[in-house]
Design a protein around this motif. Structure first.
Motif, PDB file in Angstrom:
ATOM      1  N   GLN A   1       0.748   3.113 104.912  1.00  0.00           N
ATOM      2  CA  GLN A   1       0.611   3.208 103.457  1.00  0.00           C
ATOM      3  C   GLN A   1      -0.726   2.628 103.002  1.00  0.00           C
ATOM      4  O   GLN A   1      -1.394   3.189 102.121  1.00  0.00           O
ATOM      5  CB  GLN A   1       1.752   2.458 102.764  1.00  0.00           C
ATOM      6  N   LEU A   2      -1.117   1.514 103.599  1.00  0.00           N
ATOM      7  CA  LEU A   2      -2.353   0.855 103.196  1.00  0.00           C
ATOM      8  C   LEU A   2      -3.574   1.706 103.520  1.00  0.00           C
ATOM      9  O   LEU A   2      -4.573   1.675 102.787  1.00  0.00           O
ATOM     10  CB  LEU A   2      -2.471  -0.521 103.871  1.00  0.00           C
ATOM     11  N   GLU A   3      -3.491   2.485 104.597  1.00  0.00           N
ATOM     12  CA  GLU A   3      -4.585   3.421 104.900  1.00  0.00           C
ATOM     13  C   GLU A   3      -4.731   4.437 103.779  1.00  0.00           C
ATOM     14  O   GLU A   3      -5.841   4.795 103.375  1.00  0.00           O
ATOM     15  CB  GLU A   3      -4.331   4.127 106.234  1.00  0.00           C
ATOM     16  N   GLY A   4      -3.585   4.908 103.264  1.00  0.00           N
ATOM     17  CA  GLY A   4      -3.620   5.837 102.140  1.00  0.00           C
ATOM     18  C   GLY A   4      -4.198   5.194 100.893  1.00  0.00           C
ATOM     19  O   GLY A   4      -4.931   5.844 100.128  1.00  0.00           O
ATOM     20  N   VAL A   5      -3.891   3.922 100.682  1.00  0.00           N
ATOM     21  CA  VAL A   5      -4.443   3.195  99.532  1.00  0.00           C
ATOM     22  C   VAL A   5      -5.956   3.119  99.639  1.00  0.00           C
ATOM     23  O   VAL A   5      -6.682   3.317  98.652  1.00  0.00           O
ATOM     24  CB  VAL A   5      -3.843   1.778  99.441  1.00  0.00           C
TER      25      VAL A   5
END
Length: 256
Positions: A180-184
């Motif tokens: 998810q943090l990569e997407g952020v």
């Protein structure tokens, strides 16, 4: 022994203050004793001290105890000294007016975030409040902050967070959170899709410092039926513009 007793008294008084803070409308002596796991006589004595010093008051009709604004005055001096508060406030109020939703500003404290400012412009009222503490891993603002940190730091925070499902959408797997943090990082903003509170979605943006890491972030929160994917994207664009303005006012706008 005297020193040990003094430390114990301090621990007890702050445990009581924290429980009082969790009950803004007030709490009974019995409830406070149950929640602090202290004898009623001890809690009564500590409450009497807080009341005498002006940090707490007892409702004459209900008998409940609650904190007074004197406690807020202590913390407000710290909050008001933060550059981010003075600079961001006008931008966040404008964002609330444009979106008609609740806007929050938070600061990181260990594995949690603490709400330090809230403004609402629509008819609906969020249950959030200034001073509320929530985990980093399941909030939009928390994920926005985590996305500015290296993976090993995220893993360290995760290990100390004791993740648990607050809703059926809460992420409790580190690999999934890291994804998810990569997407952020790619999108520039985080989304809390009912992960912290059912019925509420939010868009969140971090406010990084000069080193690119963030300790503060802000979010725009609304009821799920009104926060459609298309509207989330529109609000995210407005949030990113607001972040740019805040960074410019802070003198932290980095040239790409």
């Amino acid at each position: 022994m005297a020193d040990k007793g003094g430390v114990q008294s301090v621990e007890r008084i702050f445990a009581l203050i924290e429980r009082l803070a969790a009950h803004p409308a007030g709490a009974s002596l019995q409830r406070l004793a149950q929640e602090t796991k202290l004898a009623k006589s001890t809690v009564h004595r500590l409450l009497a001290s807080l009341v005498a010093l002006g940090y707490a008051m007892q409702d004459g009709e209900t008998g409940r105890y609650r904190l007074t604004l004197k406690m807020f005055e202590l913390s407000s001096g710290i909050v008001n000294s933060m550059d981010i508060m003075g600079v961001a406030k006008a931008h966040l109020e404008r964002l609330a007016q444009r979106t008609g939703e609740a806007v929050h500003l938070v600061i990181r404290d260990g594995q949690d975030i603490v709400y330090i400012y809230k403004t609402e412009n629509g008819p609906m009222r969020m249950s959030s409040r200034v001073g509320l503490r929530s985990p980093l891993y399941c909030t939009g603002v928390g994920k926005a902050i985590l996305a500015t940190l290296p993976p090993e730091k995220v893993a360290d925070i995760w290990a100390r967070s004791h993740p648990q499902k607050l809703t059926d959408r809460t992420v409790t797997d580190l690999a999934q959170l890291q994804a998810q943090l990569e997407g952020v990082r790619v999108n520039g903003y985080a989304v809390d899709d009912e992960e912290n509170e059912l019925g509420v979605r939010c868009v969140a943006v971090a406010i990084p410092g000069a080193d690119g890491r963030a300790d503060t972030a802000f979010s725009i929160s609304g009821l799920t039926p009104y926060m459609t994917p298309e509207r989330l994207r529109r609000i995210a664009a407005m949030a990113l513009d607001a972040r740019t303005d805040i960074l410019a006012d802070l003198g932290l706008l980095r040239q790409n």
